[in-house]
Design an enzyme around this catalytic site. Structure first.
Site, PDB file in Angstrom:
ATOM      1  N   ASN A  75      24.215  45.349  44.377  1.00  0.00           N
ATOM      2  CA  ASN A  75      24.709  44.189  45.050  1.00  0.00           C
ATOM      3  C   ASN A  75      25.950  44.213  46.105  1.00  0.00           C
ATOM      4  O   ASN A  75      25.874  44.243  47.208  1.00  0.00           O
ATOM      5  CB  ASN A  75      26.509  43.863  44.055  1.00  0.00           C
ATOM      6  N   HIS A 125      37.609  37.494  42.926  1.00  0.00           N
ATOM      7  CA  HIS A 125      36.082  38.861  43.075  1.00  0.00           C
ATOM      8  C   HIS A 125      34.764  38.183  42.965  1.00  0.00           C
ATOM      9  O   HIS A 125      34.489  38.505  41.405  1.00  0.00           O
ATOM     10  CB  HIS A 125      36.779  40.661  42.413  1.00  0.00           C
ATOM     11  N   ARG A 151      38.501  47.134  48.144  1.00  0.00           N
ATOM     12  CA  ARG A 151      38.787  47.880  46.854  1.00  0.00           C
ATOM     13  C   ARG A 151      40.447  46.831  47.228  1.00  0.00           C
ATOM     14  O   ARG A 151      40.682  47.474  48.108  1.00  0.00           O
ATOM     15  CB  ARG A 151      39.002  48.533  45.833  1.00  0.00           C
ATOM     16  N   GLN A 202      43.705  42.623  39.017  1.00  0.00           N
ATOM     17  CA  GLN A 202      42.162  41.665  38.486  1.00  0.00           C
ATOM     18  C   GLN A 202      42.855  41.416  37.009  1.00  0.00           C
ATOM     19  O   GLN A 202      42.228  42.008  36.438  1.00  0.00           O
ATOM     20  CB  GLN A 202      41.023  41.919  39.478  1.00  0.00           C
TER      21      GLN A 202
END
Ligand code: NAD
Length: 358
Positions: A117, A309, A256, A285
């Protein structure tokens, strides 16, 4: 063999859109394939506390699949209870939610779908840089409210042309961000990374390396964070480092959340020292409803480009990391060697140089 997968809930969206592969509903597209081979697959989003499916099923799972988007935090304590666990597969990129040092000690392999990704994230970074520099979010909100006050937006809107942009971490994503910025005619493209880029790669985009982090940030109008989270990067952007940022700099972090000290960022933004902060990653998260990054603003009441995210979980990315997860599983089941670039922790040792200098 028992395979445990901790994924995020796709709910109605996942029923309507089968390409949402990384969801509990669509199970990375591997459910039938694993069942046909006689393996057990448990998929759940329940990941917190001793009664979670994560902790209940971990004790006898041989394979654990997790995703950075809804991280099942695999601590040393949990690793010690996971007596059958042999391999952790990250469906995506970034395995900091696993205690990698504990995985080394317990000879549990950790693999990710490297590269799956990186373009998705690099595009998001370029978008986030532009939306901060151009003051886009408050401009759009003004339009939705029914207002029209051009100067209130234009007083803090700039061009990216002529600005200095630097990346902390110039690996797959960091390099792609700089590559994509070349046509914007920035004044300079900088990078800070203990691993220098190959000379040809740096020359191709005219990127200059700055070896001291404080010096690096003091030269940038825009800083983008693209390194993994590890002992050497946790809390790297703190009050002290932020003092060395140019006044009015923009900071984009899709790496992050915990690489940036959340309260230090909010303070710096409020004071106007940072002009904007954008990204999609959070120190916890899902982020709690009252997380300061949801609503923090600069001294002009703007400068927030935070989203959940999702930069690395576009439908294109999901197709790539779902098929990459299956390949890693196939190799594991058939005792075939794994692709070297996917191995973060091999049997008893780190196989990557990206998670800190050891
Ligand atoms: P990569 O391994 O290709 O590159 C990481 C680079 O960071 C390496 O060049 C490494 O040397 C450098 N680095 C490590 N520690 C550093 C430090 N202390 N200071 C400066 N540089 C340092 O990884 P990548 O594919 O570019 O991904 C980078 C990170 O981005 C991932 O680890 C993950 O945390 C994050 N990521 C986020 C998303 C998302 O959806 N938001 C998706 C993919 C990856």
């Amino acid at each position: 063999m028992k395979v445990l997968a901790i994924l995020y809930n796709g709910n109605e969206a996942a029923v309507q859109e089968p390409r949402l592969l990384g969801t509990v509903e669509n199970k990375l597209g591997i459910a039938e394939w694993l069942a046909s081979q006689g393996h057990e697959l448990v998929v759940s989003s329940s990941k917190e506390g001793p009664d979670s499916d994560f902790q209940k099923h971990l004790v006898d799972a041989e394979v654990l699949i997790t995703t950075p988007f809804h991280p099942g935090y695999l601590t040393r304590d949990l690793i010690e209870k996971a007596k059958n666990l042999k391999i952790c597969i990250t469906a995506g990129v970034g395995s900091d939610h696993i205690d990698l040092n504990a995985a080394v000690d317990h000879k549990i392999q950790v693999l990710e779908v490297s590269g799956s990704n990186v373009v998705s994230v690099a595009e998001h970074v370029v978008m986030s840089i532009l939306l901060l520099v151009r003051n886009f979010v408050p401009a759009h909100e003004m339009i939705e409210r029914g207002d029209w006050a051009v100067s209130d937006i234009a007083r803090n809107a700039f061009d990216l042309e002529g600005k200095v942009v630097g990346t902390i971490g110039a690996g797959r994503i960091g390099y792609r961000v700089l590559q994509r910025l070349v046509p914007f005619d920035c004044k300079e493209l900088l990078y800070y990374d203990y691993a220098p880029l190959p000379a040809g790669a740096a020359e191709a985009i005219k990127a200059r390396r700055v070896e001291d982090l404080k010096e690096f940030v003091s030269q940038c109008d825009v800083v983008t964070v693209n390194c993994p989270l590890h002992e050497g990067t946790r809390g790297l952007v703190d009050d002290e480092l932020l003092k060395h940022f140019k006044k009015g700099a923009w900071l984009v972090n899709t790496a992050r959340g915990a690489i940036c000290d959340k309260d230090a960022v909010a303070r710096s933004l409020k004071s106007g020292h940072l002009n904007g902060y954008a990204g999609d990653v959070w120190n916890v998260q899902p982020a709690p409803k009252d997380h300061v990054w949801r609503t923090m603003k600069n001294d002009l009441g703007a400068g927030n480009g935070m989203v959940p995210h999702y930069s690395g979980t576009t439908l294109d990315a999901q197709a790539r990391y779902a098929s990459g997860t299956k390949s890693i599983l196939e190799n594991y089941l058939n005792n075939k060697p794994q692709e070297a670039q996917n191995i973060i922790v091999g049997l008893g040792k780190y196989e990557t140089k990206a998670y800190g200098q050891r």
